[in-house]
Scaffold this active site. Structure first.
Site, PDB file in Angstrom:
ATOM      1  N   LEU A 145       2.025  16.336 -11.568  1.00  0.00           N
ATOM      2  CA  LEU A 145       2.119  16.237 -13.022  1.00  0.00           C
ATOM      3  C   LEU A 145       1.831  14.813 -13.472  1.00  0.00           C
ATOM      4  O   LEU A 145       2.373  13.861 -12.909  1.00  0.00           O
ATOM      5  CB  LEU A 145       3.520  16.640 -13.490  1.00  0.00           C
ATOM      6  CG  LEU A 145       3.892  16.247 -14.928  1.00  0.00           C
ATOM      7  CD1 LEU A 145       3.051  17.026 -15.942  1.00  0.00           C
ATOM      8  CD2 LEU A 145       5.385  16.463 -15.189  1.00  0.00           C
ATOM      9  N   SER A 146       1.007  14.663 -14.504  1.00  0.00           N
ATOM     10  CA  SER A 146       0.781  13.389 -15.183  1.00  0.00           C
ATOM     11  C   SER A 146       0.292  12.328 -14.190  1.00  0.00           C
ATOM     12  O   SER A 146      -0.775  12.487 -13.608  1.00  0.00           O
ATOM     13  CB  SER A 146       2.063  12.969 -15.904  1.00  0.00           C
ATOM     14  OG  SER A 146       1.824  11.929 -16.814  1.00  0.00           O
TER      15      SER A 146
END
Length: 363
Positions: A145-146
């Protein structure tokens, strides 16, 4: 007496302290001991399911900024899925000494160069887990994520021969930034290398000549932290190594959401892009599935990226495919009229799924 605005501010702050937060302790994860030279000075954890057999698959899971390996596992539900379906997990973890916000350093050239820095530390972790736990080297995957998504992109670029597939959630293209200011600009959709330059950086990252990993992308349409243009840039960076056109081969409408699919000359799905309507920055969840817990950057939007990613990799039975997906044939953007939608063919899948649930074989 306090002013009304001051009182409201204090009440809001108190409400924030009382809001339930997901626990960060996860006793299911086991700390990874020494693993090579560890040039990126990372930590790591493993999860081995009780029903794991020989030649199990391995999923490498990379958390986002401000998160820990344990916290991201609790939020995403990966260990619950792994326990049910018998695959292993590896959770690299950033150290505050490397990055005060616990972000993987996806924007630092020395941390995303093959056999250097953080990517090499993660590669060494994978080698240790594969060697010690009888992992099927043909079924190693990575997701994040991210900042973890951007580092997953770096792993896929620098070690494509290691992975069968990768999933990038609200991430950025490989080598799209080289400094912290550039990183913030790219996140906001400003500047950045051309599509041709991104493609060249991908090819030069490893000198790889064999087949490339498949790619699953997830992006919220209302993401204000990593703008959706980054997901499109990742498609542009990767479509040439897979030999696919700019337009998707087909589009699936999943309720309000959309899944775009690119297939290669053999009809194999090599790139997919989920656009989650109205979602801000975070990992898409469907807590009704029993996998994952909503919280900061863990967003219950009625579709589980964890389950769908595992399904795309063959780790979850394919007959669980959602029955409300409607298929569309991609047309040029300037074509007259909307996409043509085919008849929903999910009814028989739903019957099978309901029968298996009744028998206690599925959640």
């Amino acid at each position: 007496m306090r002013s009304m605005s001051d009182t409201l501010a204090r009440l809001a702050a108190l409400r924030g302290t009382l809001r339930p937060r997901p626990p960060q302790e996860n006793l299911n994860l086991v700390a990874l001991d020494t693993f090579g030279t560890n040039p990126g000075a990372l930590g790591g954890y493993t999860y081995l399911p009780s029903k794991r057999g020989k030649n199990a698959a391995l999923v490498v899971v990379l958390h986002g900024c401000t998160q820990s390996a344990a916290g991201y596992d609790i939020g995403s539900g990966w260990s619950g899925l792994a326990e049910e379906y018998g695959f292993a997990l590896l959770f690299p973890e950033q150290r505050r000494a490397n990055n005060p916000n616990l972000c993987f350093n996806w924007f630092n050239p020395e941390d995303i160069r093959r056999d250097h820095g953080e990517v090499f530390s993660i590669r060494q972790m994978i080698a240790k887990v594969v060697g010690e736990y009888d992992i099927d080297i043909r079924r190693v995957f990575v997701t994040g994520l991210s900042a973890g998504g951007a580092m997953a992109a770096a792993m896929l670029a620098t070690y494509p021969e290691v992975f069968a597939g990768g999933a990038i959630i609200a991430g950025l293209p490989y080598a799209s930034a080289a400094t912290i200011p550039e990183a913030f600009d790219r996140m906001r959709g400003h500047g950045g290398p051309t599509a041709g330059e991104l493609q060249l950086r991908l090819r030069n990252a490893s000198g790889h000549k064999g087949p490339w990993p498949t790619l699953s992308l997830w992006q919220g349409s209302a993401d204000r932290t990593v703008l959706p243009s980054n997901a499109n840039a990742i498609v542009e960076q990767w479509r040439h190594v897979h030999g696919v056109d700019a337009l998707p081969s087909r589009v699936d409408d999943i309720g309000r959401h959309q899944r775009r699919v690119w297939t290669n000359a053999h009809g194999v799905e090599v790139i997919e892009l989920y656009k989650i309507a109205g979602m801000d920055h975070g990992t898409p969840l469907d807590v009704a599935t029993g996998y994952g817990t909503s919280g900061p950057f863990m967003l219950d939007v009625g579709i589980s990226s964890t389950v769908e990613i595992a399904r795309s990799w063959g780790l979850v039975p394919s007959f669980e495919k959602r029955s409300d997906a409607k298929l569309s044939v991609a047309q040029p953007e300037n074509a007259a009229g909307p996409f043509t939608t085919a008849k929903n063919r999910g009814g028989i899948q739903k019957v099978i799924e309901d029968a298996l649930r009744s028998a206690g074989l599925l959640r």
